[in-house]
Design a protein around this motif. Structure first.
Motif, PDB file in Angstrom:
ATOM      1  N   SER A  32      -3.046 -10.330  -6.364  1.00  0.00           N
ATOM      2  CA  SER A  32      -2.507  -9.236  -7.174  1.00  0.00           C
ATOM      3  C   SER A  32      -3.092  -9.283  -8.589  1.00  0.00           C
ATOM      4  O   SER A  32      -3.430 -10.357  -9.103  1.00  0.00           O
ATOM      5  CB  SER A  32      -0.974  -9.341  -7.255  1.00  0.00           C
ATOM      6  N   TYR A  83      -0.954  -4.478  -6.514  1.00  0.00           N
ATOM      7  CA  TYR A  83      -0.181  -5.434  -5.732  1.00  0.00           C
ATOM      8  C   TYR A  83      -0.916  -5.695  -4.413  1.00  0.00           C
ATOM      9  O   TYR A  83      -1.321  -4.750  -3.719  1.00  0.00           O
ATOM     10  CB  TYR A  83       1.213  -4.868  -5.458  1.00  0.00           C
ATOM     11  N   LYS A 102       7.487  -3.201 -12.249  1.00  0.00           N
ATOM     12  CA  LYS A 102       6.348  -2.671 -11.493  1.00  0.00           C
ATOM     13  C   LYS A 102       6.764  -2.460 -10.046  1.00  0.00           C
ATOM     14  O   LYS A 102       7.406  -3.319  -9.439  1.00  0.00           O
ATOM     15  CB  LYS A 102       5.173  -3.648 -11.545  1.00  0.00           C
ATOM     16  N   ALA A 139       5.297  -1.130  -6.157  1.00  0.00           N
ATOM     17  CA  ALA A 139       4.137  -0.792  -5.324  1.00  0.00           C
ATOM     18  C   ALA A 139       4.586  -0.727  -3.876  1.00  0.00           C
ATOM     19  O   ALA A 139       5.686  -1.169  -3.524  1.00  0.00           O
ATOM     20  CB  ALA A 139       3.030  -1.831  -5.488  1.00  0.00           C
ATOM     21  N   TYR A 145       0.278  -0.427  -8.704  1.00  0.00           N
ATOM     22  CA  TYR A 145       1.612  -0.464  -9.294  1.00  0.00           C
ATOM     23  C   TYR A 145       1.903   0.825 -10.042  1.00  0.00           C
ATOM     24  O   TYR A 145       1.022   1.407 -10.684  1.00  0.00           O
ATOM     25  CB  TYR A 145       1.702  -1.597 -10.317  1.00  0.00           C
ATOM     26  N   THR A 170       4.397   1.526 -13.190  1.00  0.00           N
ATOM     27  CA  THR A 170       5.038   0.625 -14.154  1.00  0.00           C
ATOM     28  C   THR A 170       5.957   1.381 -15.106  1.00  0.00           C
ATOM     29  O   THR A 170       5.671   2.518 -15.500  1.00  0.00           O
ATOM     30  CB  THR A 170       3.957  -0.117 -14.968  1.00  0.00           C
TER      31      THR A 170
END
Lengths: 402, 125
Positions: A374, A379, B93, B95, B102, B104
């Motif tokens: 990540s 991610y 964050k 995802a 992400y 945010t």
């Protein structure tokens, strides 16, 4: 059950030299399986009946490598002459090997005369001949025991309703070795509810769970995204395909053709969690991550551990795989630079050490597993874990999958 | 020509069987993070077809992971999670559970004396 005991015993014997024994699955510890099963098919079911000893002799019990024996409780009639009745799930009732209890003609050996059922059924260390009643399932209307690996038997009573979930390990792409000897493919779904379903545990990444269902007309997942599970009718029942590892404990509603409704939870796991508290060593919880062989190694994942103390404080730790494993005989921490150990059918494991501080101050810890790589903007993905992750309860020493 | 077409069809059919289906990471569309009653509430919308999300809460600088949750996504593509953390400023964050970019937001302590009824919401990137 298509199970080669000798082969699996060899696998387990090898793996036992690599792992600590105390895994935290929702099954009892299997103990040491026999290298060779010499069971002759003869055993007595012995129980206490008004402080007397009652028993029933069975002649043709199958070994685990043949099949799971199924006996209705009404078959357990008293042959002792005491006119006793076996009360389903009563205390002081268990199996003993025929050769330990009676002679070839069925006469109880003199040394057991005058003994109570409790004394006869005590473990060998306590002077009895009771077979270790390792449970490997069962349910509201059934009891399933392994009888010290001599045979597997399910005693059931009226109202018992079971489905088959993978009647052979061959039905699974992946199969953790810890489960190999405690594998019960009959799942008792009788008298279940959505809040108290029958539970079957499978490996998280198993592509398809095969249910063989007699008389079940529909299988519906409850309270999940409609795309979470694909349910496909098959020749003998239904196939369940999970489309996300997030959905690791899904309850299904099973409707039968007679109008009855049953509930089954499929619990999917990829973790082995155990403590390693010993004098002179920093307290730690060991997390074994099981993943498909050849597709990863210890560097592929990190464990995200949320350690919860008794004062309510929480600490999040990102833990990398350690270059170690533990010997079961000496509890010695052994170097393992490859960070990979085989741990089941098509499965490898890597181990992660989570330092916990004093176990007296520990409530437990949550574990999720994420892929490495990540960045601040991207991610890399979750391998296992839902909500806060699998919770290891330090009090009960069990894993709770939230 | 028919043989060539037959070969192509065969190869494509085999590929469909052999090559495992790969799914593209889904996008997080919106994020809203706020501090309410000592908990950080995180909600938003995801791309259609998203099954679950990962919620990571970092410190103000975004360098230290302080909490992780994963959450389901509804058929309406909505997600929601709560994280218990002491009052403070955090980067949140979100995802796709299986990985992706992400989305945010920053959450800060509510200024309760100035805005007594409204939680302090984080911004959407």
């Amino acid at each position: 059950m298509k199970l080669n005991l000798k082969k699996l015993a060899a696998i387990l014997a090898f793996s036992a030299s690599l792992f600590l024994p105390a895994a935290a699955f929702a099954v009892d510890e299997p103990g040491d399986p026999p290298i060779e099963n010499n069971f002759d098919g003869k055993a007595y079911f012995v129980w206490d009946c008004n402080s007397k000893v009652c028993y029933h002799r069975f002649e043709d019990l199958k070994t685990p490598e043949q099949e799971i024996n199924k006996i209705e409780n009404t078959e357990i009639t008293d042959e002792s002459g005491n006119n006793g009745t076996y009360v389903f799930k009563q205390e002081n009732a268990n199996w003993v090997l025929a050769r330990e209890f009676a002679d070839d003609s069925g006469h109880v050996l003199d040394k057991w005369n005058g003994k109570t059922a409790r004394e006869i059924l005590a473990p060998p260390d306590d002077g009895g001949i009771g077979l270790n009643p390792i449970t490997f399932g069962g349910g509201n209307n059934s009891i399933a025991v392994n009888a010290d690996w001599n045979f597997q038997v399910i005693i059931y009573r009226d109202g018992y309703k079971a489905i088959t979930v993978g009647d052979s390990q061959d039905d699974y792409t992946y199969f953790p070795e810890k489960w190999m000897f405690n594998y019960n493919y009959f799942i008792d779904i009788s008298d279940t509810s959505a809040s108290d379903p029958a539970v079957v545990t499978t490996y998280l990444k198993e592509p398809t769970i095969k249910l063989k269902t007699d008389g079940i007309v529909s299988v519906t997942p409850l309270n999940v995204n409609s795309g979470a599970v694909t349910v496909t009718p098959s020749l003998n029942g239904f196939d369940l395909t999970f489309n996300s590892s997030y959905y690791d404990h899904v309850v299904f509603e099973l409707k039968a053709s007679d109008g009855k409704t049953y509930y089954l939870m499929v619990a999917r796991t990829a973790l082995i969690v155990q403590e390693n508290y010993k004098p002179g060593a920093e307290p730690e919880i060991l997390v074994g991550v099981m993943y498909p062989s050849g597709q990863a190694n210890g560097d592929t994942y990190n464990v995200i551990a949320t350690v919860v103390k008794t004062d309510g404080s929480k600490t999040v730790k990102t833990v990398s795989s350690g270059e170690f494993y533990y010997r079961v005989d000496t509890n010695e921490k052994v170097s393992n630079p490859s960070k990979v150990i085989e741990c089941g059918k098509n499965l490898s494991c890597s181990w992660y050490s989570v330092k916990t501080g004093s176990p007296r101050e520990l409530t437990g810890a949550y574990f999720s597993v994420i892929k490495n790589g990540s960045t601040s903007t991207t991610y890399s993905g979750t391998f296992s874990g839902s909500n806060r992750g699998a919770f290891y309860d330090a009090t009960t020493r069990k894993v709770i999958y939230e | 020509m028919k043989k060539v077409i037959a070969c192509i069809v065969t190869v494509l059919a085999l590929a469909a069987v052999i090559v495992p289906a790969t799914t593209r990471a889904k996008d997080i569309k919106t994020i809203n993070a706020s501090e309410v009653n000592g908990k950080i509430s995180v909600s938003g919308t995801a791309e259609a077809g998203t099954l679950a999300v990962a919620v990571m809460v970092y410190d103000e600088k975004g360098s230290e992971l302080l909490a992780m949750e994963t959450a389901s996504v509804s058929d309406e593509s909505l997600y929601y999670a709560e994280v218990e953390l002491p009052e403070g400023t955090y980067q949140v964050k979100v995802a796709d559970y299986d990985g992706g970019d992400y989305k945010t937001a920053t959450v800060s302590p509510a200024k309760k004396s100035e805005v007594p009824t409204a939680p302090n919401s984080g911004s959407t990137d």
